[in-house]
Design a protein around this motif. Structure first.
Motif, PDB file in Angstrom:
ATOM      1  N   ALA A 253      -2.150  27.783  15.722  1.00 39.46           N
ATOM      2  CA  ALA A 253      -2.956  28.090  14.528  1.00 39.46           C
ATOM      3  C   ALA A 253      -3.635  29.446  14.665  1.00 39.46           C
ATOM      4  O   ALA A 253      -3.669  30.239  13.714  1.00 39.46           O
ATOM      5  CB  ALA A 253      -3.992  26.995  14.308  1.00 39.46           C
TER       6      ALA A 253
ATOM      7  N   LEU B 264      -1.356  32.380  14.048  1.00 41.55           N
ATOM      8  CA  LEU B 264      -0.987  32.574  12.646  1.00 41.55           C
ATOM      9  C   LEU B 264      -2.115  33.167  11.806  1.00 41.55           C
ATOM     10  O   LEU B 264      -1.883  33.645  10.695  1.00 41.55           O
ATOM     11  CB  LEU B 264      -0.556  31.241  12.021  1.00 41.55           C
ATOM     12  CG  LEU B 264       0.811  30.696  12.457  1.00 41.55           C
ATOM     13  CD1 LEU B 264       1.053  29.341  11.806  1.00 41.55           C
ATOM     14  CD2 LEU B 264       1.939  31.660  12.083  1.00 41.55           C
ATOM     15  N   LEU B 265      -3.339  33.150  12.333  1.00 44.97           N
ATOM     16  CA  LEU B 265      -4.485  33.638  11.564  1.00 44.97           C
ATOM     17  C   LEU B 265      -4.339  35.096  11.116  1.00 44.97           C
ATOM     18  O   LEU B 265      -4.738  35.428   9.993  1.00 44.97           O
ATOM     19  CB  LEU B 265      -5.774  33.474  12.389  1.00 44.97           C
ATOM     20  CG  LEU B 265      -6.364  32.070  12.438  1.00 44.97           C
ATOM     21  CD1 LEU B 265      -7.601  32.049  13.324  1.00 44.97           C
ATOM     22  CD2 LEU B 265      -6.725  31.588  11.030  1.00 44.97           C
TER      23      LEU B 265
ATOM     24  N   ILE C  38      -1.794  36.687  10.050  1.00 49.31           N
ATOM     25  CA  ILE C  38      -0.975  36.751   8.835  1.00 49.31           C
ATOM     26  C   ILE C  38      -1.803  36.348   7.627  1.00 49.31           C
ATOM     27  O   ILE C  38      -1.732  36.982   6.562  1.00 49.31           O
ATOM     28  CB  ILE C  38       0.262  35.834   8.957  1.00 49.31           C
ATOM     29  CG1 ILE C  38       1.158  36.310  10.076  1.00 49.31           C
ATOM     30  CG2 ILE C  38       1.032  35.798   7.642  1.00 49.31           C
ATOM     31  CD1 ILE C  38       2.375  35.446  10.294  1.00 49.31           C
ATOM     32  N   VAL C  39      -2.604  35.302   7.800  1.00 44.83           N
ATOM     33  CA  VAL C  39      -3.473  34.847   6.701  1.00 44.83           C
ATOM     34  C   VAL C  39      -4.462  35.947   6.334  1.00 44.83           C
ATOM     35  O   VAL C  39      -4.683  36.240   5.145  1.00 44.83           O
ATOM     36  CB  VAL C  39      -4.218  33.562   7.109  1.00 44.83           C
ATOM     37  CG1 VAL C  39      -5.170  33.122   6.007  1.00 44.83           C
ATOM     38  CG2 VAL C  39      -3.221  32.447   7.439  1.00 44.83           C
ATOM     39  N   ARG C  40      -5.043  36.573   7.342  1.00 39.75           N
ATOM     40  CA  ARG C  40      -6.007  37.658   7.097  1.00 39.75           C
ATOM     41  C   ARG C  40      -5.340  38.833   6.385  1.00 39.75           C
ATOM     42  O   ARG C  40      -5.900  39.381   5.425  1.00 39.75           O
ATOM     43  CB  ARG C  40      -6.609  38.120   8.419  1.00 39.75           C
ATOM     44  CG  ARG C  40      -7.524  39.332   8.306  1.00 39.75           C
ATOM     45  CD  ARG C  40      -8.070  39.736   9.658  1.00 39.75           C
ATOM     46  NE  ARG C  40      -8.835  40.975   9.582  1.00 39.75           N
ATOM     47  CZ  ARG C  40      -8.313  42.187   9.698  1.00 39.75           C
ATOM     48  NH1 ARG C  40      -6.988  42.323   9.878  1.00 39.75           N
ATOM     49  NH2 ARG C  40      -9.063  43.267   9.626  1.00 39.75           N
ATOM     50  N   GLU C  41      -4.161  39.225   6.851  1.00 40.58           N
ATOM     51  CA  GLU C  41      -3.454  40.349   6.222  1.00 40.58           C
ATOM     52  C   GLU C  41      -3.126  40.041   4.765  1.00 40.58           C
ATOM     53  O   GLU C  41      -3.306  40.898   3.880  1.00 40.58           O
ATOM     54  CB  GLU C  41      -2.172  40.650   7.003  1.00 40.58           C
ATOM     55  CG  GLU C  41      -2.412  41.281   8.355  1.00 40.58           C
ATOM     56  CD  GLU C  41      -1.154  41.360   9.184  1.00 40.58           C
ATOM     57  OE1 GLU C  41      -0.055  41.294   8.610  1.00 40.58           O
ATOM     58  OE2 GLU C  41      -1.263  41.490  10.422  1.00 40.58           O
ATOM     59  N   ALA C  42      -2.628  38.828   4.508  1.00 40.89           N
ATOM     60  CA  ALA C  42      -2.283  38.444   3.141  1.00 40.89           C
ATOM     61  C   ALA C  42      -3.516  38.484   2.239  1.00 40.89           C
ATOM     62  O   ALA C  42      -3.461  38.972   1.101  1.00 40.89           O
ATOM     63  CB  ALA C  42      -1.660  37.049   3.131  1.00 40.89           C
ATOM     64  N   TRP C  43      -4.643  38.003   2.760  1.00 47.21           N
ATOM     65  CA  TRP C  43      -5.885  37.991   1.977  1.00 47.21           C
ATOM     66  C   TRP C  43      -6.345  39.403   1.651  1.00 47.21           C
ATOM     67  O   TRP C  43      -6.721  39.710   0.510  1.00 47.21           O
ATOM     68  CB  TRP C  43      -6.974  37.241   2.724  1.00 47.21           C
ATOM     69  CG  TRP C  43      -8.340  37.394   2.104  1.00 47.21           C
ATOM     70  CD1 TRP C  43      -9.375  38.151   2.563  1.00 47.21           C
ATOM     71  CD2 TRP C  43      -8.793  36.799   0.887  1.00 47.21           C
ATOM     72  NE1 TRP C  43     -10.455  38.070   1.726  1.00 47.21           N
ATOM     73  CE2 TRP C  43     -10.126  37.242   0.683  1.00 47.21           C
ATOM     74  CE3 TRP C  43      -8.216  35.935  -0.036  1.00 47.21           C
ATOM     75  CZ2 TRP C  43     -10.867  36.843  -0.412  1.00 47.21           C
ATOM     76  CZ3 TRP C  43      -8.963  35.539  -1.134  1.00 47.21           C
ATOM     77  CH2 TRP C  43     -10.272  35.990  -1.312  1.00 47.21           C
TER      78      TRP C  43
END
Length: 217
Positions: free
Chosen positions: A28, A31-32, A34-39
């Motif tokens: 997890a 993967l954080l 990627i979530v930050r970049e997408a946001w």
């Protein structure tokens, strides 16, 4: 005797569950980014989202590769053998982010214009070096399974020494890419130098010293 065996099995099961929980948490955490970049891209926080995505995926490939290289020294310092079970996951995430870095460059920057990509690979050294680094990581990712470890046996360890030239090339790529402020590349280079120095000491100098200092029989 049976009670001792049962207790040992119970202890092993507890350790295995603990390792699985840590691996799930590590998955997890990896993967954080990627979530930050997408946001950040979706929210419009980045002025140049394409450059941001390309650079950040490359940076995280370095972060997870360095984390994987740190596992052996940490295991030596702590004596916790289970740490080695996290090295594969970190290495695979490093390769995953390196592939994202490459795909983002091919797609977002070059729009899969292969003629233009070929010119970059031939004419721009930092692209050439980065491409070679990813190619060196490919056999490491492919042979990371238990099945390949059994098939290759001792050759598996020899093959996975490719991680060191891949790491050196990755830092070199980073140096050439940033051009101006090289503070971060230097930090990665120094840390890599320490890790390589530790490897040389553990695999070469320390055994040599042990042989020299052992009493003659």
């Amino acid at each position: 005797m049976e009670a001792t065996i049962s207790a040992a099995r119970g202890s092993a099961n507890v350790r295995e569950k603990r390792v699985r929980r840590f691996k799930a948490l590590l998955f997890a955490v990896c993967l954080l980014p990627i979530v930050r970049e997408a946001w950040l891209v979706v929210s419009g926080a980045e002025v140049n989202p394409i450059e941001f995505v390309i650079r950040s995926t490359g940076l995280w490939a370095l972060v997870w590769l360095w984390a994987a290289l740190f596992i052996s020294p940490l295991k030596k310092l702590t004596g916790w053998g289970s740490l080695l079970r996290f090295r594969r996951e970190l290495g695979l995430f490093s390769f995953f982010y390196a592939c994202l870095h490459l795909v983002c460059y091919l797609w977002l920057d070059k729009f899969f214009d292969w003629a233009d990509v070929f010119k970059d690979v031939i004419g721009r050294p930092f692209i050439t070096i980065g491409t070679v680094a990813v190619v060196l990581m490919l056999p490491l990712a492919v042979t990371s399974t238990d099945g390949w470890v059994r098939r290759l046996k001792r050759n598996w360890s020899r093959l996975h020494w490719l991680v060191y030239p891949a790491a050196v090339l990755s830092v070199w790529h980073y140096f050439l890419e940033v051009k101006r402020d090289t503070t971060q590349p230097w930090i990665y280079a120094v840390v890599l130098g320490l890790l390589l120095g530790w490897r040389v000491y553990e695999r070469g100098i320390r055994p040599w010293l042990a042989r020299r200092m052992s009493p003659v029989r």
